[in-house]
Design a protein around this motif. Sequence first.
Motif, short mmCIF file in Angstrom:
data_model
loop_
_atom_site.label_atom_id
_atom_site.label_comp_id
_atom_site.label_asym_id
_atom_site.label_seq_id
_atom_site.Cartn_x
_atom_site.Cartn_y
_atom_site.Cartn_z
N HIS A 113 -2.66 47.93 -33.38
CA HIS A 113 -3.21 46.39 -33.24
C HIS A 113 -3.84 45.66 -34.27
O HIS A 113 -5.26 45.04 -34.02
CB HIS A 113 -3.43 46.50 -31.53
CG HIS A 113 -3.20 44.72 -31.49
ND1 HIS A 113 -5.05 44.14 -30.86
CD2 HIS A 113 -2.68 44.01 -30.82
CE1 HIS A 113 -4.11 42.84 -30.89
NE2 HIS A 113 -2.77 42.51 -30.16
N SER B 81 0.21 44.84 -39.00
CA SER B 81 0.67 43.48 -39.18
C SER B 81 1.14 43.12 -40.52
O SER B 81 2.75 42.46 -40.47
CB SER B 81 0.45 42.72 -38.87
OG SER B 81 -0.48 41.89 -39.03
N LYS C 201 5.00 43.77 -32.06
CA LYS C 201 4.52 43.19 -31.01
C LYS C 201 5.40 43.54 -29.58
O LYS C 201 4.42 43.58 -28.52
CB LYS C 201 4.90 41.10 -30.95
CG LYS C 201 4.12 40.06 -30.19
CD LYS C 201 4.98 39.04 -30.21
CE LYS C 201 3.90 37.86 -29.95
NZ LYS C 201 4.36 36.71 -30.36
N CYS D 171 3.43 46.65 -28.95
CA CYS D 171 1.92 46.42 -28.98
C CYS D 171 2.12 46.17 -27.22
O CYS D 171 1.54 46.78 -26.90
CB CYS D 171 1.62 45.17 -29.14
SG CYS D 171 0.47 46.39 -30.96
N GLN E 21 0.43 48.30 -24.10
CA GLN E 21 -0.14 47.31 -23.19
C GLN E 21 0.11 47.60 -21.56
O GLN E 21 -0.71 47.73 -20.89
CB GLN E 21 -0.44 46.12 -23.88
CG GLN E 21 -1.73 45.30 -23.04
CD GLN E 21 -3.06 45.50 -22.86
OE1 GLN E 21 -3.19 45.98 -24.24
NE2 GLN E 21 -3.81 45.90 -22.35
#
Length: 195
Positions: free
Chosen positions: A92, A97, A106, A109, A113
Motif C-alpha cells: 500500500h 502502485s 487494489k 490490498c 485489509q
Amino acid sequence: MAFVLSLLMALVLVSYGPGGSLGCYLSQKDVLVGRENLRLLGQMSRLSPQSCLQDRKDFGLPQEMVEGDQLQEDQAISVVHETLQQSFNVFHTEPSSAAWNNTLLKQLCTGLQQQLEDLEACLAPVTGKGDSALGGMGPILTVKKYFQGILVYLQEKENSDCAWEIIRVEMMRALTSSISLLERLGKMDGDLTSS
C-alpha cells in the motif's frame, strides 16, 4: 445489584468462544481470503523470477511464521496479524502502485485489509502479551525486523522491477506461512468451519 453483576459476568463468559478469545472466531473464510490473496500475488508477476536471479536475497523468513507450533495461540494470532499488517504496508505504497497492475494491487490490498479486520477480534484481548512474555526479541519484533529488511532492500534496489518481483515471491512465502498458521489455529480450537 448482585443480579446485574451476575448477569454481566454470564454475558462475558458466554461471549468467549471455544478459542478463549473474546469475540474471536476463525473460519474457513479467513483461509479462503488468504488463498485468494496468494492467487492475486501469483497473477501480479510481470517478470520471470529467473530474469531477476542476480537480485535474489535471503530475507530470513522468521521461524515464528513457519513453525507456529512453538507459539502460544495468542502469539500465533499476533504473528499472523503482524504479517498481514506489514504485507499490507509494503503493498500500500506509492512505489508499489507504480510496479504493479493497479486493479490486482487494489484487490490484494482489499483482501489483506479484510483479513486484518477479521483478526482484530482475536487480537484485541492479547495485545501486548506476545513480546513481553518472551522478553527481548519476541515473535512480533522478529516479524517487524523481517519486514524492515524487505523495505530496506527495496530502497537499496531503488524499487526496481526485479526488486519488486523478488519481494512478490517473498510475500508469497510469508502469506503462505500465515495461512498455515491460521489453519493450525483453527484446528487447535475446532473453530475452522465453513461459513
